[in-house]
Write a protein that holds these residues in place. Sequence first.
Motif, PDB file in Angstrom:
ATOM      1  N   ASP A  70      -1.977   8.191   1.386  1.00 21.32           N
ATOM      2  CA  ASP A  70      -1.084   7.540   2.349  1.00 21.32           C
ATOM      3  C   ASP A  70      -0.155   6.579   1.624  1.00 21.32           C
ATOM      4  O   ASP A  70      -0.610   5.711   0.864  1.00 21.32           O
ATOM      5  CB  ASP A  70      -1.922   6.783   3.382  1.00 21.32           C
ATOM      6  CG  ASP A  70      -1.090   6.135   4.468  1.00 21.32           C
ATOM      7  OD1 ASP A  70      -0.857   6.804   5.495  1.00 21.32           O
ATOM      8  OD2 ASP A  70      -0.672   4.994   4.274  1.00 21.32           O
ATOM      9  N   GLU A  71       1.162   6.695   1.877  1.00 20.94           N
ATOM     10  CA  GLU A  71       2.112   5.846   1.160  1.00 20.94           C
ATOM     11  C   GLU A  71       2.110   4.405   1.659  1.00 20.94           C
ATOM     12  O   GLU A  71       2.490   3.502   0.907  1.00 20.94           O
ATOM     13  CB  GLU A  71       3.517   6.438   1.198  1.00 20.94           C
ATOM     14  CG  GLU A  71       4.216   6.431   2.538  1.00 20.94           C
ATOM     15  CD  GLU A  71       5.664   6.909   2.429  1.00 20.94           C
ATOM     16  OE1 GLU A  71       6.070   7.379   1.342  1.00 20.94           O
ATOM     17  OE2 GLU A  71       6.381   6.812   3.447  1.00 20.94           O
ATOM     18  N   VAL A  72       1.695   4.162   2.904  1.00 16.72           N
ATOM     19  CA  VAL A  72       1.555   2.775   3.348  1.00 16.72           C
ATOM     20  C   VAL A  72       0.443   2.090   2.560  1.00 16.72           C
ATOM     21  O   VAL A  72       0.591   0.944   2.121  1.00 16.72           O
ATOM     22  CB  VAL A  72       1.279   2.704   4.866  1.00 16.72           C
ATOM     23  CG1 VAL A  72       1.022   1.258   5.302  1.00 16.72           C
ATOM     24  CG2 VAL A  72       2.449   3.284   5.652  1.00 16.72           C
ATOM     25  N   SER A  73      -0.670   2.791   2.351  1.00 12.00           N
ATOM     26  CA  SER A  73      -1.755   2.241   1.528  1.00 12.00           C
ATOM     27  C   SER A  73      -1.260   1.942   0.114  1.00 12.00           C
ATOM     28  O   SER A  73      -1.615   0.911  -0.476  1.00 12.00           O
ATOM     29  CB  SER A  73      -2.930   3.217   1.472  1.00 12.00           C
ATOM     30  OG  SER A  73      -3.489   3.426   2.750  1.00 12.00           O
ATOM     31  N   GLU A  77      -1.219  -1.703  -1.744  1.00 10.18           N
ATOM     32  CA  GLU A  77      -1.868  -1.903  -3.044  1.00 10.18           C
ATOM     33  C   GLU A  77      -0.890  -2.439  -4.083  1.00 10.18           C
ATOM     34  O   GLU A  77      -1.196  -3.351  -4.843  1.00 10.18           O
ATOM     35  CB  GLU A  77      -2.482  -0.588  -3.529  1.00 10.18           C
ATOM     36  CG  GLU A  77      -3.860  -0.296  -2.992  1.00 10.18           C
ATOM     37  CD  GLU A  77      -4.902  -1.261  -3.550  1.00 10.18           C
ATOM     38  OE1 GLU A  77      -4.833  -1.594  -4.756  1.00 10.18           O
ATOM     39  OE2 GLU A  77      -5.774  -1.685  -2.780  1.00 10.18           O
ATOM     40  N   GLU A  78       0.291  -1.871  -4.112  1.00  6.04           N
ATOM     41  CA  GLU A  78       1.283  -2.280  -5.110  1.00  6.04           C
ATOM     42  C   GLU A  78       1.783  -3.698  -4.883  1.00  6.04           C
ATOM     43  O   GLU A  78       2.305  -4.328  -5.806  1.00  6.04           O
ATOM     44  CB  GLU A  78       2.457  -1.290  -5.100  1.00  6.04           C
ATOM     45  CG  GLU A  78       2.091   0.092  -5.618  1.00  6.04           C
ATOM     46  CD  GLU A  78       3.121   1.149  -5.256  1.00  6.04           C
ATOM     47  OE1 GLU A  78       4.161   0.784  -4.644  1.00  6.04           O
ATOM     48  OE2 GLU A  78       2.881   2.332  -5.567  1.00  6.04           O
ATOM     49  N   GLY A  79       1.614  -4.202  -3.672  1.00  7.55           N
ATOM     50  CA  GLY A  79       2.086  -5.540  -3.357  1.00  7.55           C
ATOM     51  C   GLY A  79       1.080  -6.638  -3.632  1.00  7.55           C
ATOM     52  O   GLY A  79       1.386  -7.822  -3.427  1.00  7.55           O
ATOM     53  N   ILE A  80      -0.115  -6.300  -4.116  1.00  4.96           N
ATOM     54  CA  ILE A  80      -1.156  -7.295  -4.344  1.00  4.96           C
ATOM     55  C   ILE A  80      -0.902  -8.066  -5.632  1.00  4.96           C
ATOM     56  O   ILE A  80      -0.621  -7.477  -6.683  1.00  4.96           O
ATOM     57  CB  ILE A  80      -2.546  -6.618  -4.400  1.00  4.96           C
ATOM     58  CG1 ILE A  80      -2.859  -5.930  -3.075  1.00  4.96           C
ATOM     59  CG2 ILE A  80      -3.632  -7.629  -4.740  1.00  4.96           C
ATOM     60  CD1 ILE A  80      -2.841  -6.830  -1.884  1.00  4.96           C
ATOM     61  N   ASP A  81      -1.003  -9.383  -5.573  1.00  8.13           N
ATOM     62  CA  ASP A  81      -0.974 -10.223  -6.769  1.00  8.13           C
ATOM     63  C   ASP A  81      -2.371 -10.165  -7.392  1.00  8.13           C
ATOM     64  O   ASP A  81      -3.322 -10.736  -6.864  1.00  8.13           O
ATOM     65  CB  ASP A  81      -0.609 -11.659  -6.376  1.00  8.13           C
ATOM     66  CG  ASP A  81      -0.501 -12.589  -7.573  1.00  8.13           C
ATOM     67  OD1 ASP A  81      -1.416 -12.590  -8.415  1.00  8.13           O
ATOM     68  OD2 ASP A  81       0.497 -13.321  -7.665  1.00  8.13           O
ATOM     69  N   MET A 117      -4.500 -10.481  -1.110  1.00  8.35           N
ATOM     70  CA  MET A 117      -5.349  -9.783  -0.146  1.00  8.35           C
ATOM     71  C   MET A 117      -4.692  -8.511   0.335  1.00  8.35           C
ATOM     72  O   MET A 117      -3.483  -8.466   0.576  1.00  8.35           O
ATOM     73  CB  MET A 117      -5.645 -10.700   1.050  1.00  8.35           C
ATOM     74  CG  MET A 117      -6.433 -11.947   0.682  1.00  8.35           C
ATOM     75  SD  MET A 117      -6.498 -13.170   2.018  1.00  8.35           S
ATOM     76  CE  MET A 117      -7.440 -12.271   3.241  1.00  8.35           C
ATOM     77  N   THR A 118      -5.490  -7.464   0.500  1.00 12.66           N
ATOM     78  CA  THR A 118      -4.995  -6.267   1.174  1.00 12.66           C
ATOM     79  C   THR A 118      -4.937  -6.537   2.673  1.00 12.66           C
ATOM     80  O   THR A 118      -5.551  -7.479   3.187  1.00 12.66           O
ATOM     81  CB  THR A 118      -5.912  -5.060   0.931  1.00 12.66           C
ATOM     82  OG1 THR A 118      -7.182  -5.294   1.559  1.00 12.66           O
ATOM     83  CG2 THR A 118      -6.107  -4.788  -0.552  1.00 12.66           C
TER      84      THR A 118
END
Length: 454
Positions: A70-73, A77-81, A117-118
Motif C-alpha cells: 500500500d502506497e499510503v503505508s 513510513e517514509e515520513g518517520i523521523d 510515530m506512525t
Amino acid sequence: MKLRTTLRGKEYRFRDLTDLLAKANEERSGDALAGIAAADMTERVAAKSLLADCLLSEIRLHSPLPPENDEVSRAIEEGIDEGTYASIRGWSVAELREYVLRTETDGSELLRIGRGMTSEMIAALCKLMSNLDLIQAAAKIEVITTCRTSIGYRGTLSSRAQPNHPTDHATGMKASLFEALAYGVGDAVIGINPVGDAAETIKSLLHATREVIAHWNIPTQNCVLGHVTTQMRAVQGGAPADLLFQSLAGTEEGNRGFGIDLALLREADALIRSEGTADGPNRWYFETGQGSELSANAHHGIDQVTLEARCYGLARRFDPFIVNTVVGFIGPEYLYDSKQVIRAGLEDHFMGKMHGLPMGVDVCYTNHMKADQNDMEALGVLLATAGVNFVIGVPMADDCMLNYQSLSYHDIATIRETLGKRPAPAFETWLEEAGILAGGRLTAAAGDARRFIY
C-alpha cells in the motif's frame, strides 16, 4: 505481542494487531457494519488493556497494511523521523499516554514525538484516551501555517466561509459570502463546493472569489473544492487559485476510489507551487472523514479510527495549509448518533494535531442521524476549547447544496465571543477597520451583509 487476556473469568483472544485495534475502539456503527467491532463493553476493555501494553515498536512491526502492499503505508513510513522513533520505540502505548498528558509535556514536545510515530501508533494512543484527555492534549499543540495569510495562533479560532449555491451562480454565492464576512467568518479560506465539476465552473467561481477578495482587500485565501484534476485544468487555464483541494482516504485503494494516487498529488503540488496565486509555503487543503474507506469497500478490515489516522499520515507529506474532517457528513451507517459524532470529532482533531497538521473540523450531521443542532453547538465549543485551528460555517447552519447541517456563521461568532477566541491576526485587523469587530467583539454593525454589496 500479547493478544489474549482474561477478564472476569472469561478469556479474550484477538487475531492480530488489526483485530486488537478495531476492538479497542469506542463504539462506532461503521465498525459494527464492517463486522470488526467489539461484541460488548467487556471485550472492548479487554482489547484496551492489551493495547495499553503494546510497545510502539510492535505496532510498527505489525502494521495492519504493510508498506509493500500500500502506497499510503509507504508514505507514512517514509515520513518517520527515525532518530525520534528510536528514542520512544520501547515505550508502551500506556506510557505514551501518560507522557502526553503530563502537565510539563508541552505542545512543541508533542509535535516532536509525533514526527517519530506512525499513524497506527497515534491511533492506538487515541483509543486509550477519554474525551477530556483528547481535549487537554490537543489544546497544547499550536500549528501555524501560511498561504496568503497565516492562521493557527494560540487563542484564535479561524473559519472557512462555505458560500455554496445550488446552481453555482456567482451572484448567489456572493450573497452568502457577504453574510459570512459580516459575521467575521472566512479567515481560513473562502471555500466553495461546486455542483458541477467542470473546469469552466471552477474558473468562474475562483475569479468571483478573487474579485471580492481584491475589491475589499480581504486577508484570506480562495479555493473551489472540485476534483483535483479539474482544479489543475482551471489553474492551467489562468484561474486564480491560492489552494488546491482534495479528499483523502487512508488506503491506496480508497484513494483510487477518489480518482487519485501519490503521483497525481505530487504533480498537483508542483503545479500549485509554480502557478498558484499565494506566496506562502502551504498550498493544500485536504479533507477527510471517518468511514470513507468502508463506503468504498477499501478498508481491508481496518477500523475507521485507524484509517482516519492514516489519512493524516498521508496529508503531512504535503505540508498543507489546512486539513479538516467532515465528521458527521457520511451518515449514521458510520457514526450513528451525536455521542459517536462528538467522540469522532475530538479523536480526529487530536490525531491530526499529533501528526503536526493544521487541523480543522466541519462540525456537521445529516438529517437521518440521531443528532441535532444543539449537539453540533456543543461539539463546536469542545473543539474550540481543544484549540481547533478552524471550523466551517454555512448560512443558518443549513447547506442548501450539500443538504447537510453544519455550524452557522453566527454560531462561530458566538463561540469566539463566549470563549474569548479571536480571528487570525490579519483578518481581525481587517474586521476592525471595517467596523465589524471592536476589542474582539462584534459591533452593532455586524451581520449586515448589505455593506459588502458593490
